[in-house]
Design an enzyme around this catalytic site. Structure first.
Site, mmCIF file in Angstrom:
data_model
loop_
_atom_site.group_PDB
_atom_site.id
_atom_site.type_symbol
_atom_site.label_atom_id
_atom_site.label_comp_id
_atom_site.label_asym_id
_atom_site.label_seq_id
_atom_site.Cartn_x
_atom_site.Cartn_y
_atom_site.Cartn_z
ATOM 1 N N PRO A 112 47.269 3.692 26.833
ATOM 2 C CG PRO A 112 48.092 3.132 24.688
ATOM 3 C CD PRO A 112 47.254 2.616 25.962
ATOM 4 N N GLY A 116 41.333 6.135 22.309
ATOM 5 C CA GLY A 116 39.989 5.682 22.050
ATOM 6 C C GLY A 116 39.923 4.344 23.111
ATOM 7 C CG LEU A 117 42.571 1.710 23.521
ATOM 8 C CD1 LEU A 117 44.016 1.732 23.712
ATOM 9 C CD2 LEU A 117 41.894 0.645 23.000
ATOM 10 N N GLY A 119 40.939 5.161 28.986
ATOM 11 C CA GLY A 119 41.754 5.158 29.903
ATOM 12 C C GLY A 119 41.464 6.025 31.255
ATOM 13 C CG ASP A 165 33.858 3.728 26.582
ATOM 14 O OD1 ASP A 165 33.020 3.190 25.700
ATOM 15 O OD2 ASP A 165 34.313 5.062 26.303
#
Length: 346
Positions: A112, A116-117, A119, A165
């Site tokens: 998504p 905050g993942l 991407g 990340d």
């Protein structure tokens, strides 16, 4: 031959956002969501736009405006181009010889946007793996250097972020990271320790279908930290220490302490950033989880949160009901595979 690589979403577990402030973090990759890049040999070097994420054709002006409003102006093409540029620069600087066989790059992702993942970095990570395999130079770029290369590609595009990340996506699984200033200034890398993903309890992801823009979260804190703001300086030091304590708690399987650390991580962040910066919806997700006694914090910069239910199944049931009432999505997180063997001694 066709080459394909996948990189998974990232969940910041403890210590974030201190990775950008010489801190320490715990993070893991989550295979619930992923970005996949495909490389195929071709006569010319071609970067293919994604039909959904890089649209150039619209039914109307209104559709174009709605697309930009919800998704922004940029898709993944610029990420693939930046990856190629930075990869070439790295190889030139390290005198790594490359053959001249061209290729076509394409990508797909179900991570998504603005949640905050990580991407964007997942696309870059997968693309870098494809380039390393295509040119047969995987042994020439150390694993610990790859997160820095990925970050450099994103910095080319004005994306502001830390190394956490990219480390989680390159290493996979669960990783403890120490962004020691001396190590960073001498090598460009932190000290990364893969851990056994089996140490983690079952964790849950909560996210909204229309998340707020996570890019605004760091805007004033960086400046205040550079100016020596005592609240931010002491706050980042304390947040970094939570990763140290969280690592110890996981090794002891002390999940009560682990829950307290998760909650404290968010509380410290909220104190430094302020509610207006974090965003009403993001705070609402955390408070929804806490309303049933679950521990909760951001996965990254906002848009999604990670929750832990120390009381088990019944608490998970209550959390699901609370999320449904708010219109939030809840799903168990699946820890991604470790690409670097865990250090089982730590």
């Amino acid at each position: 031959m066709t080459i394909q690589h996948t990189a998974y979403a990232r969940v910041g577990l403890l210590g974030n956002p201190s990775d950008g402030y010489f801190g320490k973090t715990l993070a893991f990759s989550a295979s619930n969501f992923a970005a996949t890049v495909t490389l195929e040999p071709s006569e010319s070097l071609v970067i293919l736009p994604h039909p959904v994420h890089d649209p150039s054709k619209f039914a109307s002006l209104q559709q174009l405006a709605e697309r930009v409003e919800s998704e922004g102006y940029y898709g993944g093409v610029r990420l693939l181009m930046a990856t190629c540029k930075v990869f070439h620069a790295y190889c030139a600087a390290h005198k790594i010889a490359l053959h001249h066989n061209n290729f076509t790059l394409s990508y797909d992702t179900n991570i998504p946007r603005q949640a905050g993942l990580s991407g964007s970095s997942a696309i870059v990570c997968a693309a870098l793996s494809c380039l390393l395999e295509h040119f047969g130079v995987g042994d020439s770029m150390k694993v610990e250097d790859r997160p820095r290369v990925i970050l450099t590609a994103e910095e080319e595009l004005g994306i502001t972020a830390g190394l956490q990340d990219r480390v989680a996506q390159v290493y996979g699984g669960l990783v403890y990271m120490d962004f020691d200033r001396d190590a960073l200034e001498s090598t460009g890398n932190g000290v990364y320790t893969p851990m056994d993903p089996g140490l983690l309890p079952t964790l849950y992801l909560i996210y909204a279908r229309n998340p707020s823009d996570s890019g605004k979260v760091h805007s004033t804190v960086r400046r205040r930290w550079l100016e020596g703001d005592e609240l931010v300086r002491s706050g980042m030091t304390e947040i970094a220490e939570l990763a140290v304590r969280g690592r110890a708690a996981l090794l002891k399987q002390d999940f009560n302490t682990f829950s307290e650390l998760m909650n404290h991580n968010f509380d410290l962040r909220r104190c430094m950033f302020g509610d207006a910066t974090l965003g009403k919806m993001n705070i609402d997700m955390v408070e929804t989880a806490r309303s049933v006694g679950a521990a909760c914090k951001f996965t990254g910069s906002g848009g999604a949160v990670v929750a832990f239910c120390p009381e088990g199944f019944q608490q998970v049931k209550h959390l699901k009901e609370a999320c449904e009432k708010k219109g939030f999505i809840l799903e168990p997180l699946i820890v991604g595979p470790s690409f670097v063997p865990p250090d089982l001694s730590c």
